[in-house]
Enzyme design. Structure first.
Site, PDB file in Angstrom:
ATOM      1  N   GLU A  63       0.807  -1.191   0.000  1.00  0.00           N
ATOM      2  CA  GLU A  63       0.000   0.000   0.000  1.00  0.00           C
ATOM      3  C   GLU A  63       0.851   1.255   0.000  1.00  0.00           C
ATOM      4  O   GLU A  63       1.925   1.281   0.537  1.00  0.00           O
ATOM      5  CB  GLU A  63      -0.902   0.037   1.235  1.00  0.00           C
ATOM      6  CG  GLU A  63      -1.832  -1.136   1.256  1.00  0.00           C
ATOM      7  CD  GLU A  63      -2.243  -1.453   2.661  1.00  0.00           C
ATOM      8  OE1 GLU A  63      -3.391  -1.196   2.984  1.00  0.00           O
ATOM      9  OE2 GLU A  63      -1.415  -1.941   3.420  1.00  0.00           O
ATOM     10  N   LYS A 286       0.003   3.922  10.706  1.00  0.00           N
ATOM     11  CA  LYS A 286       0.901   4.099   9.563  1.00  0.00           C
ATOM     12  C   LYS A 286       0.795   2.877   8.657  1.00  0.00           C
ATOM     13  O   LYS A 286       0.491   1.775   9.093  1.00  0.00           O
ATOM     14  CB  LYS A 286       2.350   4.260  10.038  1.00  0.00           C
ATOM     15  CG  LYS A 286       2.543   5.342  11.092  1.00  0.00           C
ATOM     16  CD  LYS A 286       2.203   6.723  10.560  1.00  0.00           C
ATOM     17  CE  LYS A 286       2.335   7.753  11.674  1.00  0.00           C
ATOM     18  NZ  LYS A 286       1.238   8.696  11.722  1.00  0.00           N
ATOM     19  N   ASP A 287       1.133   3.098   7.415  1.00  0.00           N
ATOM     20  CA  ASP A 287       0.971   2.073   6.402  1.00  0.00           C
ATOM     21  C   ASP A 287       1.985   0.959   6.539  1.00  0.00           C
ATOM     22  O   ASP A 287       2.960   1.065   7.280  1.00  0.00           O
ATOM     23  CB  ASP A 287       1.109   2.741   5.031  1.00  0.00           C
ATOM     24  CG  ASP A 287       0.733   1.808   3.911  1.00  0.00           C
ATOM     25  OD1 ASP A 287      -0.219   1.056   4.063  1.00  0.00           O
ATOM     26  OD2 ASP A 287       1.422   1.845   2.881  1.00  0.00           O
ATOM     27  N   LYS A 288       1.748  -0.093   5.787  1.00  0.00           N
ATOM     28  CA  LYS A 288       2.574  -1.285   5.879  1.00  0.00           C
ATOM     29  C   LYS A 288       3.827  -1.211   5.025  1.00  0.00           C
ATOM     30  O   LYS A 288       4.942  -1.353   5.530  1.00  0.00           O
ATOM     31  CB  LYS A 288       1.737  -2.490   5.463  1.00  0.00           C
ATOM     32  CG  LYS A 288       2.509  -3.790   5.470  1.00  0.00           C
ATOM     33  CD  LYS A 288       1.564  -4.919   5.126  1.00  0.00           C
ATOM     34  CE  LYS A 288       2.204  -6.247   5.424  1.00  0.00           C
ATOM     35  NZ  LYS A 288       1.243  -7.342   5.328  1.00  0.00           N
TER      36      LYS A 288
END
Length: 654
Positions: A63, A286-288
């Site tokens: 992502e 927070k994103d991966k």
């Protein structure tokens, strides 16, 4: 200023060794690489997937990071990994996915010619540092453990973590979690000394909150007996009596993580600490697929216990510990600072300079990014629209009916069964896990019956339900902003809206010279907002009428689904914008040093002055609820949808 229509840019790039290793993986990939369909944390401009580390959690999402907080959780549907799927290639499946134009993303604000580049070729090409409410950027730069003003004799020693055998820990965990009928666990003290017994007592109490210990003699041998002090109520509750009064109740620390999203990380930490995840708090998810650095707070867990996890866990590092009297609250931050590498760029130096100067001086359209709308053939906004229309049969159908494109094998079977039988029990049997939205809805239908879809839908967690209607709001907003830019360009005009404090007011004819495009906001539809007084105000009404909705009646008979609305700036100008073009030969080497690299004393990468490839290193800061994807889109002028990026990538792979 000129606005530019979207056009598709073809990617051409070198094939790295990592790419070769991943080509077969991509070709046989059978599951959807999920978007954040929640905060705002969640797809991407990404064109190469990296082999994930599977040591702790399966990597099923690639992502881009929206800089969104409370909304981030909405942008993430509950799903589990499954390898069973249609043999059709991922790119072929994704041809049914969304493109930017499908969700109203059609305009640019800059006039430079677009160019191509690879975003997130490696997850380490995307680094995010959280900016706290005091403006301080979070960095991991200290592993030391703070010392209390008063000595805490309960703090575990290093021996605490090694004195118990793996078998002891297994039995104690089962006792702690009430997984068996045992009421106690006996641990024999092999080398009986008071010091040894003390360490074992301390280890049990520290590592297994809720358990108490006592010493017993049995057949001439000493045993430490562990037992529940207060039954289920004591399960995983921090022990209050062991916490010094002078120490703040919350241990704050900086979490550095690689290729894991925030909730995954907290679930892993809670598992290793044997506590419930809800004792952790944070300001934003927070994103991966990135390296991210953010502040976390945890209730009554010592810095020493947390620091010990650095020896146990991959992909995480914890540091910068301090004790405070308050937790963290979602959304209490100024934003995030991004460091991004776009590899194998094709733009000339002039193009890059124009693009980056425009980003710094003008900014980008504050669209909701693609991860807001899902990746499958049924966009989340369609389900949201059906909810607002009170069309519950349509809601049920959109969630459960067969759909073309990227789907997990077990979901395909579940949908086929549902289409054939309309039997919730039969369809549910096709799901190996029941945690996904489809499984939750089917369980609801099983419980409440087919004539009570509203209650059945209510079984889905509230954030996931609200995700759908917020997606519809975002869909309307994107479309209206594109119309606004097309109609009036990049200047404030009479009838536009601006904020005075928290209140929206119209810009009047005699006042218009006092405002710029950066002051203009537009509403997400709801019952508590006003609309522009020019053509776009009417366009809102027309769009909702076409969707069988009344813009003057956005209250729903179910309170949760009543939309009050909100205001959002149409142009965002990033802060702290810096950039550099670098040359490189090896696509696998990092192009900058991370916080962890600096702590470990790793030198800066040595880059050739005249390498085969060029990369653009960008840095910028964004406020909450804005998507980094959209800033990068403005620089490259590329469609950021998975559909477009996957097809470009797979064409290159073949």
């Amino acid at each position: 200023m000129e606005t530019v229509e979207m056009n598709s840019v073809s990617l051409k790039r070198p094939r790295s060794e990592d790419d070769v290793a991943n080509a077969d993986e991509i070709k046989r990939q059978k599951i959807s690489e999920k978007s954040k369909t929640g905060n705002d944390s969640g797809q991407s401009v990404e064109t190469v997937t990296e082999q994930p580390d599977k040591s702790l959690l399966e990597d099923t999402k690639n992502e881009i990071i929206p800089n969104e907080e409370s909304e981030e959780q909405e942008d993430e549907e509950l799903e589990d990994s499954d390898e069973d799927g249609d043999p059709e290639s991922f790119a072929d499946m994704m041809k049914h996915g969304l493109t930017e134009s499908d969700v109203g993303i059609t305009k640019f604000v800059s006039s430079h010619k677009g160019f191509s580049g690879i975003l997130k070729e490696r997850y380490s090409d995307f680094v995010v540092h959280e900016i706290g409410k005091d403006g301080r950027v979070s960095h991991l730069d200290d592993f030391s453990v703070p010392v209390d003003d008063e000595v805490n004799f309960e703090d575990p020693s290093e021996e605490t973590f090694t004195v118990l055998s793996d078998e002891d820990k297994q039995r104690l965990e089962e006792l702690q979690l009430l997984k068996n009928k045992e009421t106690s666990v006996a641990i024999e003290v092999i080398e009986d000394t008071k010091e040894k017994r003390t360490v074992i007592h301390q280890a049990v109490k520290s590592l297994f909150p809720g358990l108490e210990t006592k010493t017993e003699d049995r057949d001439g041998k000493k045993y430490i007996i562990a037992y529940h002090a207060a039954g289920k109520k004591a399960l995983a509750n921090p022990r209050k009596h062991s916490w010094p009064k002078s120490r703040g109740s919350y241990c704050h620390f900086v979490l550095y993580k690689e290729n894991k999203d925030t909730m995954d990380a907290i679930n892993v930490l809670s598992k290793f600490l044997r506590v419930k995840p809800n004792i952790f708090s944070y300001m934003g998810t927070k994103d991966k697929r990135a390296i991210t650095v953010q502040e976390i707070a945890v209730l009554r867990i010592t810095a020493q216990r947390l620091a010990h996890l650095n020896k146990c866990l991959m992909n995480f590092k914890l540091g910068n510990f301090s004790y405070k009297n308050h937790p963290l609250k979602l959304g209490e931050l100024q934003g995030n600072h991004f460091t991004v590498v776009l590899r194998n760029i094709t733009g000339t130096d002039d193009q890059i300079e124009q693009a980056m100067h425009s980003l710094r001086e003008i900014g980008f359209i504050n669209y909701y990014g693609m991860q807001r709308f899902g990746t499958t053939a049924v966009p989340t906004y369609q389900i949201g629209r059906a909810i607002l229309q009170n069309n519950w049969n349509e809601v049920m159908d959109l969630i459960l009916k067969p759909r073309p494109g990227a789907e997990k094998g077990y979901l395909v079977k579940c949908r086929e069964e549902w289409a054939k039988t309309k039997d919730p029990a039969a369809a549910l049997k096709k799901l190996p896990v029941k945690r996904c939205v489809e499984g939750q809805l089917l369980r609801g239908l099983l419980k409440y019956g087919m004539k009570n879809i509203i209650s059945a839908f209510g079984i889905i967690p509230r954030n996931n339900r609200l995700m759908y209607i917020h997606s519809y709001q975002s869909y309307v907003w994107n479309n209206m902003v594109s119309k606004r830019i097309e109609e009036y360009g990049l200047r404030a005009v009479p009838g536009d809206l601006t904020l005075k404090g928290a209140t929206a007011v119209h810009i009047e004819e005699g006042d218009v010279d006092n405002y710029t495009i950066h002051d203009v906001v537009m509403p997400l539809p709801g019952f508590d907002v006003i609309y522009p007084k020019h053509k776009i105000g009417e366009a809102y009404k027309e769009m909702l009428v076409a969707d069988n909705l009344d813009i003057n009646n956005m209250r729903h008979k179910i309170r949760d689904y009543s939309l009050s609305g909100a205001y959002r700036k149409i142009i965002i100008r990033p802060q702290n914008v810096n950039w550099e073009v670098v040359a490189y030969d090896d696509p696998r080497i990092p192009l900058f040093t991370t916080d962890l690299d600096k702590l470990e004393g790793k030198p800066l990468p040595v880059l050739p002055t005249d390498g085969k490839f060029r990369a653009l290193k960008m840095e910028f800061s964004l406020p909450p609820s804005t998507y980094a994807t959209m800033a990068i889109r403005e620089v490259l002028k590329m469609d950021t949808s998975i559909k477009n990026q996957t097809q470009l990538n797979t064409t290159w792979l073949r």
